[in-house]
Design an enzyme around this catalytic site. Structure first.
Site, PDB file in Angstrom:
ATOM      1  N   CYS A   2       0.870  -1.178   0.000  1.00 20.79           N
ATOM      2  CA  CYS A   2       0.000   0.000   0.000  1.00 20.79           C
ATOM      3  C   CYS A   2       0.905   1.225   0.000  1.00 20.79           C
ATOM      4  O   CYS A   2       1.455   1.605   1.032  1.00 20.79           O
ATOM      5  CB  CYS A   2      -0.914  -0.010   1.223  1.00 20.79           C
ATOM      6  N   GLU A 111      -3.183   0.577  -6.358  1.00 21.47           N
ATOM      7  CA  GLU A 111      -2.180  -0.429  -6.630  1.00 21.47           C
ATOM      8  C   GLU A 111      -1.907  -0.442  -8.118  1.00 21.47           C
ATOM      9  O   GLU A 111      -2.772  -0.071  -8.925  1.00 21.47           O
ATOM     10  CB  GLU A 111      -2.662  -1.802  -6.139  1.00 21.47           C
TER      11      GLU A 111
END
Length: 248
Positions: A2, A111
């Site tokens: 993340c 992402e």
């Protein structure tokens, strides 16, 4: 992994879901990056909610944990994520995992799918249900040589669920409202008591939307970074089909 996330839900929505009083107003943030200030929630052991639960206090922390034993932060890597499987064994995180667990409110994260060995299409991964979520976090206050204090934090990650595995092998740990009190209770529980919370979200929890490459630049902080684009291939985030049962 993340490396970018968002927080666009209102302070009121965050306060109601995670039992936080009097959150100061703040603007929506569409592209939060490491080293920037992030909102974290911790247990306030001195105050109890009407249902007997512990209320939470909110404050800002630098996204990038600095262990308390660090003499010079420039000599250590940027610790914005921590692997949940090994955090309890690493000197950088084990004290925070035992004594300073926190929640990091979020509205989703970004992402990038690898394409040909390089970072390719960015995806905005958001919960299918409306409302804010919270990542499992660790907090640490760093005391600088000049006497100043810096609150810092990292987000815990785990292996991806089946729906997001083709996007990235890691994902942030999500702590639901029903588990928040147990996660934040560092007084009466130890890491072994909350290890069951360090699991991937259910396959249907998130959806992944391909978005503009504007999100690649930290300077782009407006809602335009979430504009959908046509995916170069089938987007991840769809729950996998049920496996056919074997007769043998």
């Amino acid at each position: 992994m993340c490396g970018r996330f968002t927080l666009t839900d209102s302070p009121r929505a965050i306060g109601e879901r995670f039992l936080v009083d009097a959150l100061e107003p703040f603007p929506p943030r569409y592209n939060i990056a490491p080293t920037q200030p992030i909102l974290v929630l911790r247990a306030d052991e001195h105050r109890r909610a009407g249902d007997g639960g512990v209320r939470r206090i909110a404050h800002l922390a630098r996204w990038g944990l600095i262990p308390g034993w660090t003499k010079d932060p420039s000599t250590i890597p940027l610790l914005f994520n921590a692997r949940s499987e090994s955090a309890g064994e690493r000197n950088s995180f084990k004290a925070a995992l035992r004594h300073r667990r926190c929640l990091v409110p979020a509205s989703g994260f970004y992402e990038w799918r690898r394409e040909g060995g390089r970072r390719g299409t960015p995806f905005f991964v958001r919960p299918r249900a409306p409302g804010p979520i919270a990542f499992a976090g660790l907090c640490e206050t760093y005391l600088a040589a000049d006497g100043s204090e810096i609150d810092t934090a990292a987000i815990l990650t785990t292996h991806s669920n089946a729906a997001l595995a083709d996007l990235h092998e890691r994902m942030p740990v999500v702590i639901g409202p029903d588990d928040a009190e147990r996660w934040l209770d560092c007084r009466d529980s130890e890491p072994r008591d909350v290890v069951d919370l360090l699991r991937p979200a259910e396959n249907a929890f998130f959806e992944a939307i391909p978005v503009s490459e504007r999100v690649n630049a930290v300077a782009n902080m407006g809602p335009e970074v979430q504009e959908p684009v046509e995916p170069s291939s089938k987007p991840p985030g769809e729950p996998p089909p049920a496996a056919q049962g074997s007769l043998f």
